[in-house]
Design an enzyme around this catalytic site. Structure first.
Site, mmCIF file in Angstrom:
data_model
loop_
_atom_site.group_PDB
_atom_site.id
_atom_site.type_symbol
_atom_site.label_atom_id
_atom_site.label_comp_id
_atom_site.label_asym_id
_atom_site.label_seq_id
_atom_site.Cartn_x
_atom_site.Cartn_y
_atom_site.Cartn_z
ATOM 1 N N ASN A 157 -10.659 -2.536 -6.037
ATOM 2 C CA ASN A 157 -9.900 -1.455 -6.992
ATOM 3 C C ASN A 157 -10.560 -1.206 -8.258
ATOM 4 O OD1 ASN A 157 -6.633 -3.159 -5.512
ATOM 5 N ND2 ASN A 157 -7.844 -1.368 -4.801
ATOM 6 N N ASP A 168 1.030 -1.305 0.097
ATOM 7 C CA ASP A 168 -0.128 -0.095 -0.106
ATOM 8 C C ASP A 168 0.963 1.244 -0.105
ATOM 9 O OD1 ASP A 168 -2.131 1.739 0.073
ATOM 10 O OD2 ASP A 168 -2.684 1.061 2.026
HETATM 11 C C1 FPP Z 1 -2.180 0.282 -3.235
HETATM 12 O O1 FPP Z 1 -1.651 1.675 -3.004
HETATM 13 C C2 FPP Z 1 -1.443 -0.470 -4.107
HETATM 14 C C3 FPP Z 1 -2.347 -1.156 -5.308
HETATM 15 C C4 FPP Z 1 -3.708 -1.060 -5.405
HETATM 16 C C5 FPP Z 1 -1.639 -1.690 -6.283
HETATM 17 C C6 FPP Z 1 -0.270 -2.594 -6.080
HETATM 18 C C7 FPP Z 1 0.188 -2.988 -7.390
HETATM 19 C C8 FPP Z 1 1.750 -2.981 -7.209
HETATM 20 C C9 FPP Z 1 2.646 -2.645 -6.359
HETATM 21 C C10 FPP Z 1 2.400 -3.245 -8.528
HETATM 22 C C11 FPP Z 1 2.022 -5.031 -8.915
HETATM 23 C C12 FPP Z 1 2.825 -5.557 -9.653
HETATM 24 C C13 FPP Z 1 2.448 -6.596 -10.403
HETATM 25 C C14 FPP Z 1 3.640 -7.234 -11.025
HETATM 26 C C15 FPP Z 1 1.123 -7.129 -10.657
HETATM 27 P P1 FPP Z 1 -2.618 2.646 -3.415
HETATM 28 O O2 FPP Z 1 -2.464 3.239 -4.661
HETATM 29 O O3 FPP Z 1 -3.924 2.436 -2.761
HETATM 30 O O4 FPP Z 1 -1.708 3.910 -2.460
HETATM 31 P P2 FPP Z 1 -2.491 5.196 -1.786
HETATM 32 O O5 FPP Z 1 -3.188 4.341 -0.625
HETATM 33 O O6 FPP Z 1 -1.044 5.610 -1.440
HETATM 34 O O7 FPP Z 1 -3.420 5.891 -2.829
#
Ligand code: FPP
Length: 255
Positions: free
Chosen positions: A82, A34
Site C-alpha cells: 500500500n 476492500d
Molecule cells: C482497501 O480499499 C482498504 C485499505 C487499503 C485501507 C483499509 C483501512 C481501513 C478500512 C481503516 C483502518 C482503520 C484503522 C483503525 C487502522 P481500497 O482503498 O483499495 O479500495 P478500492 O479498491 O476501491 O480502491
C-alpha cells in the site's frame, strides 16, 4: 416491538431472529477490508472519505464479532504494497489508527478487547508507532476478544522474517534444520499465538488473498462479497457466518 434479545456464549447478545448464529461461530475471522476507494469515488468524494467511512465500519465489525462470541478478529488495515499509493492517501491512512484508538479505547477496554498489531511497525511514522505501542500496552492484560490489526503487513515478508529468525537460532546452536517443523515455524510468525483463521472475508468483489495470512489461511474458508467495506454491516457478517456454517471442513481428511 423490537426483536427479543437472548444471551449466550460469553454472555453476549444475539437477537431472536439470529438464533441460528448461536452455534458453530468461527473462532477466528479475518477480514480484507476492500473497496473504500470505489465507495468514495462513486459518491464523487475523495478516496480518503472512503477510508474514513471504512474506519467507522471497523468499530461496527468489532462490536458485532464480540457480541457473537468470536474470539479472534484480524483486520487487514495496510499492506506492504500500500506504500505505492499517492502520498496524501498513505499519510491519511497512517493517521487513522491514532484517531480510531483515541475515540475507541474506552469501549475496547470495557469490552476487555486485547489489541495486537502484526506487520513491520518499524517503518511506520512515529505517531502511528506510538499509537501501536500504547494501544498494545493498554490492552495487553485484557482477556476478551483478541483484535489484530495487520499494519504494514505482508504474508511473504512475514515468512521470510521467520526464516531469518530460525536461521539465527540455528547459527546460535539453539535449533537445527532437521527439527524445523510446521509447528515450530508457525511459532515464529508474527501472528503467534493467535490460531489460524477459520473464515477469511474479502469485500468489494475481489477474489484473492493479496499477501494476507498466506501461511495461516491454507485451511481457512474463504467468503467473498460484492459489498464494499464502507457498506459492510452486521447483516453482511451474519451472511458470511451462515455460509461458513454450511461448509464441510475436512482439513484434507475424509470426515
Ligand atoms: C482497501 O480499499 C482498504 C485499505 C487499503 C485501507 C483499509 C483501512 C481501513 C478500512 C481503516 C483502518 C482503520 C484503522 C483503525 C487502522 P481500497 O482503498 O483499495 O479500495 P478500492 O479498491 O476501491 O480502491
Amino acid at each position: 416491538m423490537g426483536p427479543l434479545i437472548g444471551w449466550f456464549g460469553r454472555g453476549k447478545r444475539v437477537s431472536a431472529g439470529d438464533s441460528d448464529l448461536k452455534e458453530n461461530i468461527p473462532n477466528h475471522i479475518a477480514i480484507i477490508m476492500d473497496g473504500n476507494g470505489r465507495w468514495a469515488t462513486r459518491r464523487g468524494l475523495p478516496r480518503i472519505a472512503g477510508h474514513r467511512a471504512g474506519m467507522n465500519k471497523v468499530r461496527e465489525a468489532i462490536r458485532a464479532c464480540d457480541e457473537l462470541g468470536v474470539q479472534y478478529l484480524t483486520l487487514y488495515a495496510f499492506s506492504t504494497e500500500n506504500w505505492k499509493r499517492p502520498q496524501d492517501e498513505v499519510d491519511y491512512l497512517m493517521r487513522l489508527p491514532e484517531e480510531f484508538f483515541r475515540t475507541e479505547i474506552n469501549e475496547l477496554l470495557k469490552r476487555g478487547v486485547q489489541v495486537r498489531f502484526v506487520g513491520d511497525v518499524t517503518q511506520l511514522p512515529t505517531y502511528t508507532r506510538e499509537t501501536v505501542v500504547n494501544t498494545q500496552r493498554l490492552t495487553e492484560g485484557n482477556t476478551g476478544m483478541v483484535v489484530t490489526f495487520a499494519l504494514n503487513y505482508g504474508g511473504r515478508a512475514e515468512v521470510i522474517h521467520a526464516i531469518h529468525h530460525y536461521a539465527d537460532q540455528v547459527k546460535a546452536g539453539l535449533a537445527t534444520w532437521e527439527d524445523l517443523s510446521e509447528e515450530n515455524f508457525g511459532r515464529l510468525l508474527s501472528t503467534f499465538p493467535v490460531p489460524d483463521p477459520d473464515l477469511v472475508i474479502r469485500t468489494s468483489g475481489e477474489r484473492r488473498l493479496s499477501n494476507f495470512l498466506i501461511w495461516q489461511s491454507v485451511y481457512s474458508e474463504l467468503w467473498f462479497t460484492e459489498v464494499l467495506w464502507p457498506d459492510f454491516t452486521r447483516t453482511t457478517l451474519h451472511e458470511a457466518i451462515r455460509d461458513y456454517q454450511r461448509r464441510k471442513r475436512r482439513f484434507g481428511g475424509l470426515k
